[in-house]
Write a protein that holds these residues in place. Sequence first.
Motif, PDB file in Angstrom:
ATOM      1  N   ILE A 214      -2.516 -17.931   6.476  1.00 39.70           N
ATOM      2  CA  ILE A 214      -3.084 -17.404   7.718  1.00 39.70           C
ATOM      3  C   ILE A 214      -2.747 -15.918   7.754  1.00 39.70           C
ATOM      4  CG2 ILE A 214      -3.040 -17.512  10.232  1.00 39.70           C
ATOM      5  CD1 ILE A 214      -1.861 -20.395   9.861  1.00 39.70           C
ATOM      6  N   LEU A 215      -3.763 -15.104   7.923  1.00 44.07           N
ATOM      7  CA  LEU A 215      -3.594 -13.656   7.938  1.00 44.07           C
ATOM      8  C   LEU A 215      -3.777 -13.136   9.361  1.00 44.07           C
ATOM      9  CD1 LEU A 215      -3.275 -10.955   6.428  1.00 44.07           C
ATOM     10  CD2 LEU A 215      -5.765 -10.988   6.085  1.00 44.07           C
ATOM     11  N   ALA A 216      -2.701 -12.675   9.972  1.00 45.89           N
ATOM     12  CA  ALA A 216      -2.777 -12.100  11.315  1.00 45.89           C
ATOM     13  C   ALA A 216      -3.507 -10.756  11.235  1.00 45.89           C
ATOM     14  CB  ALA A 216      -1.388 -11.911  11.903  1.00 45.89           C
ATOM     15  N   THR A 217      -4.561 -10.616  12.036  1.00 41.40           N
ATOM     16  CA  THR A 217      -5.379  -9.400  11.991  1.00 41.40           C
ATOM     17  C   THR A 217      -5.541  -8.792  13.382  1.00 41.40           C
ATOM     18  OG1 THR A 217      -7.464 -10.568  12.335  1.00 41.40           O
ATOM     19  CG2 THR A 217      -6.719 -10.313  10.053  1.00 41.40           C
ATOM     20  N   MET A 218      -6.020  -7.560  13.391  1.00 44.19           N
ATOM     21  CA  MET A 218      -6.295  -6.810  14.623  1.00 44.19           C
ATOM     22  C   MET A 218      -5.065  -6.795  15.536  1.00 44.19           C
ATOM     23  SD  MET A 218     -10.269  -7.718  15.336  1.00 44.19           S
ATOM     24  CE  MET A 218     -10.454  -6.337  16.452  1.00 44.19           C
ATOM     25  N   TYR A 219      -3.899  -6.659  14.912  1.00 45.28           N
ATOM     26  CA  TYR A 219      -2.629  -6.699  15.623  1.00 45.28           C
ATOM     27  C   TYR A 219      -2.296  -5.322  16.186  1.00 45.28           C
ATOM     28  CZ  TYR A 219       2.357  -7.317  16.428  1.00 45.28           C
ATOM     29  OH  TYR A 219       3.603  -7.372  16.996  1.00 45.28           O
ATOM     30  N   ASP A 220      -1.957  -5.299  17.468  1.00 43.16           N
ATOM     31  CA  ASP A 220      -1.518  -4.075  18.139  1.00 43.16           C
ATOM     32  C   ASP A 220      -0.113  -4.345  18.664  1.00 43.16           C
ATOM     33  OD1 ASP A 220      -1.015  -1.878  19.735  1.00 43.16           O
ATOM     34  OD2 ASP A 220      -2.923  -1.992  20.823  1.00 43.16           O
ATOM     35  N   ARG A 221       0.882  -3.771  18.000  1.00 44.50           N
ATOM     36  CA  ARG A 221       2.267  -4.060  18.364  1.00 44.50           C
ATOM     37  C   ARG A 221       2.625  -3.591  19.769  1.00 44.50           C
ATOM     38  NH1 ARG A 221       5.009   0.844  17.431  1.00 44.50           N
ATOM     39  NH2 ARG A 221       3.964   2.127  15.896  1.00 44.50           N
ATOM     40  N   ARG A 222       1.807  -2.713  20.348  1.00 44.81           N
ATOM     41  CA  ARG A 222       2.065  -2.247  21.718  1.00 44.81           C
ATOM     42  C   ARG A 222       1.661  -3.288  22.751  1.00 44.81           C
ATOM     43  NH1 ARG A 222      -1.609   2.835  21.233  1.00 44.81           N
ATOM     44  NH2 ARG A 222      -2.782   1.122  20.357  1.00 44.81           N
TER      45      ARG A 222
ATOM     46  N   ALA B  83      -2.873  -4.474  11.014  1.00 41.24           N
ATOM     47  CA  ALA B  83      -2.877  -3.834  12.330  1.00 41.24           C
ATOM     48  C   ALA B  83      -4.279  -3.353  12.709  1.00 41.24           C
ATOM     49  CB  ALA B  83      -1.908  -2.656  12.344  1.00 41.24           C
ATOM     50  N   LYS B  84      -4.491  -3.275  13.997  1.00 41.56           N
ATOM     51  CA  LYS B  84      -5.755  -2.759  14.521  1.00 41.56           C
ATOM     52  C   LYS B  84      -5.768  -1.244  14.338  1.00 41.56           C
ATOM     53  CE  LYS B  84      -8.502  -3.629  18.580  1.00 41.56           C
ATOM     54  NZ  LYS B  84      -8.482  -4.273  19.883  1.00 41.56           N
TER      55      LYS B  84
ATOM     56  N   ALA C  86      -5.015   0.376   4.503  1.00 37.59           N
ATOM     57  CA  ALA C  86      -5.200   0.183   3.062  1.00 37.59           C
ATOM     58  C   ALA C  86      -3.919  -0.353   2.436  1.00 37.59           C
ATOM     59  CB  ALA C  86      -5.612   1.495   2.397  1.00 37.59           C
ATOM     60  N   ASN C  87      -2.796   0.184   2.847  1.00 39.96           N
ATOM     61  CA  ASN C  87      -1.516  -0.288   2.320  1.00 39.96           C
ATOM     62  C   ASN C  87      -1.254  -1.735   2.710  1.00 39.96           C
ATOM     63  OD1 ASN C  87      -0.889   2.108   0.982  1.00 39.96           O
ATOM     64  ND2 ASN C  87       0.051   2.992   2.802  1.00 39.96           N
ATOM     65  N   ALA C  88      -1.674  -2.133   3.900  1.00 38.15           N
ATOM     66  CA  ALA C  88      -1.494  -3.525   4.338  1.00 38.15           C
ATOM     67  C   ALA C  88      -2.283  -4.469   3.436  1.00 38.15           C
ATOM     68  CB  ALA C  88      -1.921  -3.691   5.794  1.00 38.15           C
ATOM     69  N   TYR C  89      -3.500  -4.094   3.074  1.00 36.97           N
ATOM     70  CA  TYR C  89      -4.284  -4.958   2.189  1.00 36.97           C
ATOM     71  C   TYR C  89      -3.695  -4.997   0.776  1.00 36.97           C
ATOM     72  CZ  TYR C  89      -7.755  -6.606   5.370  1.00 36.97           C
ATOM     73  OH  TYR C  89      -8.364  -7.267   6.396  1.00 36.97           O
ATOM     74  N   ARG C  90      -3.088  -3.912   0.341  1.00 37.66           N
ATOM     75  CA  ARG C  90      -2.406  -3.949  -0.956  1.00 37.66           C
ATOM     76  C   ARG C  90      -1.186  -4.876  -0.897  1.00 37.66           C
ATOM     77  NH1 ARG C  90      -3.319   1.665  -0.390  1.00 37.66           N
ATOM     78  NH2 ARG C  90      -5.147   2.276  -1.571  1.00 37.66           N
TER      79      ARG C  90
END
Length: 135
Positions: free
Chosen positions: A60-68, A93-94, A118-122
């Motif tokens: 499961i890949l958490a996407t569109m995440y906004d830590r705020r 992250a979003k 890009a780094n997150a996808y790597r």
Amino acid sequence: FSSRRRHTRYIGDWSSDVCSSDLIVPLQCEWFSLHGFIELNNNLNKVRQALNPDLKLAGILATMYDRRAVHNREVLARIVEQFPEDTFETIIAKTIRFSESSVQGEPITQYAQNSGAANAYRRLARELISRGGAK
């Protein structure tokens, strides 16, 4: 088919689930998405029983995440709590960079090569390889 090549794919249509061996489920950090995943997981079990017993959840890949956003942090905590073994450590992250890269028709790793996105996808690629889910 025991000699079938391993294919990892994103959830889309069910016909490809019958031919896939591994699935990556992108899950937006929102309550409705979490509830939808629970329903999806039930459907995956049905596909396994009826059509493809080799079908596995690669993660499961958490996407569109906004830590705020408190809401996003709560949903992410619930995902990890309910599905600890299935949740990737990598979080996408979003960012506006995704919209911009879509408009340009380029993958994020090409459009904004040094961006956090890009780094997150790597990181995800390395994590998937380390789990044995990509060849």
